[in-house]
Design a protein around this motif. Structure first.
Motif, short mmCIF file in Angstrom:
data_model
loop_
_atom_site.label_atom_id
_atom_site.label_comp_id
_atom_site.label_asym_id
_atom_site.label_seq_id
_atom_site.Cartn_x
_atom_site.Cartn_y
_atom_site.Cartn_z
N ARG A 191 -8.24 7.28 5.81
CA ARG A 191 -7.04 6.74 5.16
C ARG A 191 -5.93 7.79 5.12
O ARG A 191 -4.77 7.49 5.42
CB ARG A 191 -7.38 6.25 3.75
N GLN A 192 -6.27 9.00 4.74
CA GLN A 192 -5.25 10.04 4.61
C GLN A 192 -4.66 10.43 5.97
O GLN A 192 -3.46 10.69 6.07
CB GLN A 192 -5.84 11.26 3.91
N ALA A 193 -5.52 10.49 6.99
CA ALA A 193 -5.05 10.92 8.31
C ALA A 193 -4.37 9.82 9.09
O ALA A 193 -3.50 10.10 9.93
CB ALA A 193 -6.24 11.46 9.11
N TRP A 194 -4.70 8.56 8.79
CA TRP A 194 -4.29 7.47 9.68
C TRP A 194 -3.88 6.20 8.94
O TRP A 194 -2.72 5.78 8.99
CB TRP A 194 -5.43 7.19 10.66
N LEU A 195 -4.82 5.58 8.25
CA LEU A 195 -4.64 4.20 7.80
C LEU A 195 -3.55 4.04 6.75
O LEU A 195 -2.87 3.00 6.71
CB LEU A 195 -5.97 3.65 7.28
N ASP A 196 -3.35 5.06 5.92
CA ASP A 196 -2.29 4.98 4.91
C ASP A 196 -0.90 5.17 5.52
O ASP A 196 0.11 4.98 4.83
CB ASP A 196 -2.51 6.03 3.81
#
Length: 237
Positions: free
Chosen positions: A86-91
């Protein structure tokens, strides 16, 4: 075996090559079936891939994200594969929340949570029996030869009738895809970097070997299997 191997100069080249493969597979699947399903792995190398994918312009509404394994910790824990992705991509992208399918690790019973994720997969793929086929499963490999949370000489390696099972690392439970579920995938991509992986890779790639000692040997999908290695990892092959 339908195994292919590519050796890249360094981790930068490894990430760029894996990014291109993922992007191409997304376009192919969306064009063919209007949907792309991917199962993520944890680790520092995939984290760099996810960060690269965050900069892409892709049909996010048609992409469904799952996890191939997860530590049995809350989603806010620093060791959570979900949190990392999530922190690196999905957010950072405009993907519908309903397209993100994390493993539940907030209960007190890993076996029950494994069963819940299996039910979710069967409902999503409309596959009440047998094993659904992901478009892409991303995998790494530990220096002990494990992949996902399929660790040497653990009960999870022998699970043949379930999609999701409970792995074990030093007494700590983890949820993980079973070997048959991984092997049903249309495409499995291993991304492996670092000199510390050389001894295990040599055993995994040997003509004869012990699958219980080196679980990555068990991954022989019905679809494509590609190992992307940097030169440091591949030096003894």
């Amino acid at each position: 075996m339908n195994r292919h191997v590519e050796i890249l100069a360094d981790q930068f080249a490894l990430i760029e090559r894996s990014r291109k493969i993922v992007v191409d597979l997304i376009h192919e699947a969306v064009n063919a079936s209007d949907r792309f399903t991917i199962a993520l792995s944890g680790g520092s190398t995939p984290k760099n891939l996810y960060a690269a994918l965050a900069n892409e312009s892709l049909p996010w509404s048609k992409i469904h994200v799952f996890w191939g394994d997860e530590r049995y910790v809350p989603a806010t824990h620093q060791d959570s594969n979900q949190l990392m992705a999530r922190q690196a991509w999905l957010d950072k992208i405009e993907i519908p929340a309903s397209n993100i399918h994390p493993m539940n690790t907030t209960g007190a019973d890993p076996q029950q949570d494994a069963q819940r994720y299996e039910v979710e997969l069967r409902e999503f793929f409309q596959k009440p029996q047998g094993f659904p086929a992901f478009d892409l499963i991303l995998l790494g490999m530990g220096d002990d030869g494990h992949t996902a949370s399929l660790f040497p000489h653990t009960d999870a390696l022998s699970v043949g009738d379930r999609l999701i099972t409970v792995g074990n690392k030093d007494g700590q439970p983890r949820l993980t895809f079973s070997v048959p579920l991984i092997n049903q995938a249309n495409y499995v991509l291993f991304i492996v970097a670092g000199a510390n992986k050389r001894p295990a890779l040599k055993q995994v790639f040997a003509t004869q070997g012990d699958e219980m000692q080196y679980p990555s040997r068990l991954i022989q999908p019905q679809g494509e299997l590609l190992w992307l290695l940097d030169q440091a990892a591949a030096a003894e092959l």
